[in-house]
Motif scaffolding. Structure first.
Motif, PDB file in Angstrom:
ATOM      1  N   ASP A  47       0.863  -1.185   0.000  1.00 61.87           N
ATOM      2  CA  ASP A  47       0.000   0.000   0.000  1.00 61.87           C
ATOM      3  C   ASP A  47       0.893   1.226   0.000  1.00 61.87           C
ATOM      4  N   LEU A  48       0.474   2.242  -0.748  1.00 60.90           N
ATOM      5  CA  LEU A  48       1.236   3.486  -0.786  1.00 60.90           C
ATOM      6  C   LEU A  48       0.263   4.639  -0.956  1.00 60.90           C
ATOM      7  N   LEU A  49       0.361   5.594  -0.043  1.00 61.26           N
ATOM      8  CA  LEU A  49      -0.453   6.803  -0.107  1.00 61.26           C
ATOM      9  C   LEU A  49       0.478   7.996  -0.209  1.00 61.26           C
ATOM     10  N   VAL A  50       0.143   8.942  -1.072  1.00 62.23           N
ATOM     11  CA  VAL A  50       0.958  10.129  -1.269  1.00 62.23           C
ATOM     12  C   VAL A  50       0.061  11.349  -1.132  1.00 62.23           C
ATOM     13  N   ASP A  51       0.546  12.348  -0.386  1.00 59.28           N
ATOM     14  CA  ASP A  51      -0.192  13.590  -0.199  1.00 59.28           C
ATOM     15  C   ASP A  51       0.808  14.736  -0.135  1.00 59.28           C
ATOM     16  N   GLY A  52       0.955  15.468  -1.227  1.00 57.08           N
ATOM     17  CA  GLY A  52       1.931  16.547  -1.264  1.00 57.08           C
ATOM     18  C   GLY A  52       3.333  15.992  -1.155  1.00 57.08           C
ATOM     19  N   ARG A  53       4.047  16.415  -0.118  1.00 60.22           N
ATOM     20  CA  ARG A  53       5.402  15.915   0.116  1.00 60.22           C
ATOM     21  C   ARG A  53       5.431  14.728   1.074  1.00 60.22           C
ATOM     22  N   GLY A  87       6.627   9.087   5.727  1.00 65.16           N
ATOM     23  CA  GLY A  87       7.770   9.912   5.367  1.00 65.16           C
ATOM     24  C   GLY A  87       7.391  11.241   4.767  1.00 65.16           C
ATOM     25  N   GLU A  88       8.406  12.064   4.622  1.00 59.74           N
ATOM     26  CA  GLU A  88       8.250  13.384   4.012  1.00 59.74           C
ATOM     27  C   GLU A  88       9.509  13.658   3.206  1.00 59.74           C
ATOM     28  N   VAL A  89       9.334  14.247   2.032  1.00 59.85           N
ATOM     29  CA  VAL A  89      10.478  14.612   1.206  1.00 59.85           C
ATOM     30  C   VAL A  89      10.662  16.123   1.212  1.00 59.85           C
ATOM     31  N   ALA A  90      11.895  16.533   0.953  1.00 65.67           N
ATOM     32  CA  ALA A  90      12.230  17.951   0.839  1.00 65.67           C
ATOM     33  C   ALA A  90      11.909  18.433  -0.567  1.00 65.67           C
ATOM     34  N   GLU A  91      12.103  19.712  -0.789  1.00 67.09           N
ATOM     35  CA  GLU A  91      11.861  20.332  -2.097  1.00 67.09           C
ATOM     36  C   GLU A  91      12.617  19.621  -3.213  1.00 67.09           C
ATOM     37  N   ASP A  92      13.824  19.102  -2.916  1.00 68.78           N
ATOM     38  CA  ASP A  92      14.645  18.448  -3.947  1.00 68.78           C
ATOM     39  C   ASP A  92      14.322  16.966  -4.134  1.00 68.78           C
ATOM     40  N   GLY A  93      13.319  16.441  -3.400  1.00 70.16           N
ATOM     41  CA  GLY A  93      12.896  15.057  -3.568  1.00 70.16           C
ATOM     42  C   GLY A  93      13.594  14.069  -2.654  1.00 70.16           C
ATOM     43  N   ARG A  94      14.577  14.518  -1.882  1.00 68.84           N
ATOM     44  CA  ARG A  94      15.232  13.614  -0.933  1.00 68.84           C
ATOM     45  C   ARG A  94      14.405  13.520   0.347  1.00 68.84           C
ATOM     46  N   VAL A  95      14.582  12.439   1.064  1.00 69.88           N
ATOM     47  CA  VAL A  95      13.830  12.199   2.298  1.00 69.88           C
ATOM     48  C   VAL A  95      14.292  13.151   3.394  1.00 69.88           C
ATOM     49  N   ARG A  96      13.305  13.815   4.029  1.00 68.49           N
ATOM     50  CA  ARG A  96      13.568  14.676   5.197  1.00 68.49           C
ATOM     51  C   ARG A  96      13.267  13.941   6.493  1.00 68.49           C
ATOM     52  N   ARG A  97      12.294  13.057   6.425  1.00 69.05           N
ATOM     53  CA  ARG A  97      11.833  12.406   7.650  1.00 69.05           C
ATOM     54  C   ARG A  97      11.197  11.062   7.288  1.00 69.05           C
ATOM     55  N   ILE A  98      11.568  10.040   8.065  1.00 71.92           N
ATOM     56  CA  ILE A  98      10.894   8.738   7.973  1.00 71.92           C
ATOM     57  C   ILE A  98      10.690   8.227   9.386  1.00 71.92           C
ATOM     58  N   HIS A  99       9.483   7.794   9.644  1.00 76.26           N
ATOM     59  CA  HIS A  99       9.161   7.061  10.862  1.00 76.26           C
ATOM     60  C   HIS A  99       8.732   5.686  10.402  1.00 76.26           C
ATOM     61  N   GLN A 100       9.365   4.678  10.957  1.00 74.95           N
ATOM     62  CA  GLN A 100       9.193   3.315  10.462  1.00 74.95           C
ATOM     63  C   GLN A 100       8.936   2.375  11.631  1.00 74.95           C
ATOM     64  N   LEU A 101       7.950   1.534  11.472  1.00 78.37           N
ATOM     65  CA  LEU A 101       7.664   0.478  12.436  1.00 78.37           C
ATOM     66  C   LEU A 101       7.785  -0.840  11.701  1.00 78.37           C
ATOM     67  N   GLY A 102       8.453  -1.797  12.322  1.00 74.02           N
ATOM     68  CA  GLY A 102       8.650  -3.066  11.633  1.00 74.02           C
ATOM     69  C   GLY A 102       8.410  -4.257  12.528  1.00 74.02           C
ATOM     70  N   ARG A 103       8.202  -5.365  11.863  1.00 71.75           N
ATOM     71  CA  ARG A 103       8.108  -6.636  12.578  1.00 71.75           C
ATOM     72  C   ARG A 103       8.572  -7.737  11.638  1.00 71.75           C
ATOM     73  N   THR A 104       9.193  -8.728  12.229  1.00 71.46           N
ATOM     74  CA  THR A 104       9.610  -9.896  11.473  1.00 71.46           C
ATOM     75  C   THR A 104       8.625 -11.000  11.818  1.00 71.46           C
ATOM     76  N   PRO A 105       7.771 -11.363  10.855  1.00 73.07           N
ATOM     77  CA  PRO A 105       6.752 -12.387  11.141  1.00 73.07           C
ATOM     78  C   PRO A 105       7.399 -13.727  11.459  1.00 73.07           C
ATOM     79  N   THR A 106       6.745 -14.488  12.294  1.00 62.04           N
ATOM     80  CA  THR A 106       7.244 -15.824  12.577  1.00 62.04           C
ATOM     81  C   THR A 106       6.930 -16.715  11.392  1.00 62.04           C
ATOM     82  N   ALA A 107       7.797 -17.662  11.148  1.00 64.68           N
ATOM     83  CA  ALA A 107       7.583 -18.594  10.035  1.00 64.68           C
ATOM     84  C   ALA A 107       6.431 -19.537  10.386  1.00 64.68           C
ATOM     85  N   GLU A 108       5.647 -19.826   9.388  1.00 60.24           N
ATOM     86  CA  GLU A 108       4.552 -20.789   9.598  1.00 60.24           C
ATOM     87  C   GLU A 108       5.124 -22.194   9.491  1.00 60.24           C
TER      88      GLU A 108
END
Length: 131
Positions: free
Chosen positions: A73-79, A105-126
């Motif tokens: 899933d990917l949502l984009v709104d402005g920067r 995340g948020e990108v700067a005027e030049d398209g580079r990343v200014r901010r990323i907040h990331q949450l992750g999990r490693t699923p257990t193998a079935e």
């Protein structure tokens, strides 16, 4: 560039991840190309510095033989952008490793990343059913 497009956000996430883990390019150059000098990257509540991001990628390069970032899933709104994705890697010692990520995340005027907040999990193998 004032806004980020969906294709640009997708390329940014996929290319950055691939290049950090699998390319021969200097890690500092990749970080400088994709993140602003004042970028903030927070993973699971821990803010990572530029140096920590580079240090994290060095062992991955030694141990990861293949990888794929799937964006579900990917949502984009402005920067700003938000993504739900899965990173699958083939690790020399651990075999196949998959991690699910939620990123905002948020990108700067030049398209580079200014901010990323990331949450992750490693699923257990079935367990295999033997069928």
């Amino acid at each position: 560039m004032s806004d980020i497009t969906e294709p640009a956000a997708r390329r940014l996430l996929i290319d950055h991840t691939r290049d950090m883990a699998l390319s021969d390019e200097d890690l500092a150059h990749i970080v400088d190309r994709t993140l602003t000098d004042d970028a903030v990257w927070v993973t699971d509540g821990t803010e990572l510095t530029r140096g920590q991001l580079i240090a994290h990628a060095a062992p991955a390069r030694k141990n990861v033989t293949a990888g794929h970032m799937r964006i579900d899933d990917l949502l984009v709104d402005g920067r700003r952008f938000a993504a739900r994705c899965c990173l699958t890697a083939q690790h020399r010692k651990l075999g196949r490793v998959a991690s699910e990520w939620l990123l905002i995340g948020e990108v700067a005027e030049d398209g580079r990343v200014r901010r990323i907040h990331q949450l992750g999990r490693t699923p257990t193998a079935e367990p295999e059913t033997g069928e």
